[in-house]
Write an enzyme that holds these catalytic residues in place. Sequence first.
Site, mmCIF file in Angstrom:
data_model
loop_
_atom_site.group_PDB
_atom_site.id
_atom_site.type_symbol
_atom_site.label_atom_id
_atom_site.label_comp_id
_atom_site.label_asym_id
_atom_site.label_seq_id
_atom_site.Cartn_x
_atom_site.Cartn_y
_atom_site.Cartn_z
ATOM 1 C CG ASP A 141 110.420 -27.531 44.869
ATOM 2 O OD1 ASP A 141 111.235 -28.449 45.053
ATOM 3 O OD2 ASP A 141 110.246 -26.979 43.760
ATOM 4 C CB SER A 142 111.117 -32.443 48.183
ATOM 5 O OG SER A 142 111.775 -31.813 49.264
ATOM 6 C CD GLU A 163 116.719 -34.214 41.986
ATOM 7 O OE1 GLU A 163 116.682 -33.013 42.322
ATOM 8 O OE2 GLU A 163 115.776 -35.009 42.182
ATOM 9 C CE LYS A 185 117.408 -26.970 45.692
ATOM 10 N NZ LYS A 185 116.444 -27.336 44.633
ATOM 11 C CD GLU A 230 113.796 -27.558 40.358
ATOM 12 O OE1 GLU A 230 113.209 -27.836 39.293
ATOM 13 O OE2 GLU A 230 113.502 -28.079 41.437
ATOM 14 C CG ASP A 241 113.849 -25.826 46.449
ATOM 15 O OD1 ASP A 241 114.852 -25.435 45.837
ATOM 16 O OD2 ASP A 241 113.512 -27.027 46.524
HETATM 17 O O1 KIV Z 1 113.136 -30.054 46.756
HETATM 18 C C1 KIV Z 1 114.111 -30.683 47.203
HETATM 19 O O2 KIV Z 1 114.060 -31.319 48.259
HETATM 20 C C2 KIV Z 1 115.339 -30.652 46.432
HETATM 21 C C3 KIV Z 1 116.405 -31.642 46.772
HETATM 22 C C4 KIV Z 1 116.005 -32.968 46.285
HETATM 23 C C5 KIV Z 1 117.729 -31.248 46.252
HETATM 24 O O3 KIV Z 1 115.463 -29.875 45.526
#
Ligand code: KIV
Length: 264
Positions: free
Chosen positions: A45-46, A181, A112, A114, A84
């Site tokens: 989600d970056s 992280e 993934k 968080e 994500d």
């Molecule tokens: O969103 C993302 O790119 C991430 C990585 C930084 C691990 O969660």
Amino acid sequence: MKKVTTSTLMQLKQKGEKIAALTAYDASFAKMFDEQLIDVILIGDSLGMVLKGDDDTLSVTVDDVAYHTACVRKGTSRAFVIADMPFMSYASKEQAYGNAAKLMASGASMVKVEGGEWLIETITGLVERGVPVCGHLGLTPQSVHVFGGFKVQGRENEQAKKIVDSAIKLENAGVQLLVLECIPSAVAKLISEALKIPVIGIGAGVSTDGQILVMHDMFGISANYMPKFSKNYLTDSNDMRSAVTAYINDVKANRFPGPEHSFE
Ligand code: KIV
């Protein structure tokens, strides 16, 4: 070429071979990374920050991640693909099930999430329903406003202990991979040694079982700023492919991250 699976990642940890991971958001970069033998591609989600230009990841939707996951899947033959779950898309178990199903249907092989203890039931439920899950602890960017900024986590004993406890609980709940992280290297080392599952670090020192970088940071082209834990691999490479290979080789040989990319 044999596809990377959760079993492959586990075997890499058991053999002591480091796992090299990058984010990607489209088919062309995914294909390039896949051809250079990256182990894992994350549709992070970056994308809210590096594609949309936002200051954080909070505006990213499940549809955004699903769209980019489908693009990445088309460019990927070998690497393991993780998507994500965006901010608030797994606030309840039911939301998590529906949204994870969308991302898996778009081409992800794992999702993934968080967070720590509050996710235990959700993770168990996802795994029981056939969705592999990657955890994410430490500086979890979806909680940036709770943390009061993008700050290293786990520097105080109490906080470090909470991260270690959460990591063990996530593993017991069924996560098959864990991202750490921006935490002190010593805390990341302790967790990597304590867990059977592979632990992938970003700003977590050299002792984790693998490393991940946001691709824009690795190429030194991020719109906002270059985090301390990242390295621009284009500086010493003639082209993008060589930069990716240099990154993978450095991860596999324990040359990245150096102390200058890590936190105490
Ligand atoms: O969103 C993302 O790119 C991430 C990585 C930084 C691990 O969660």
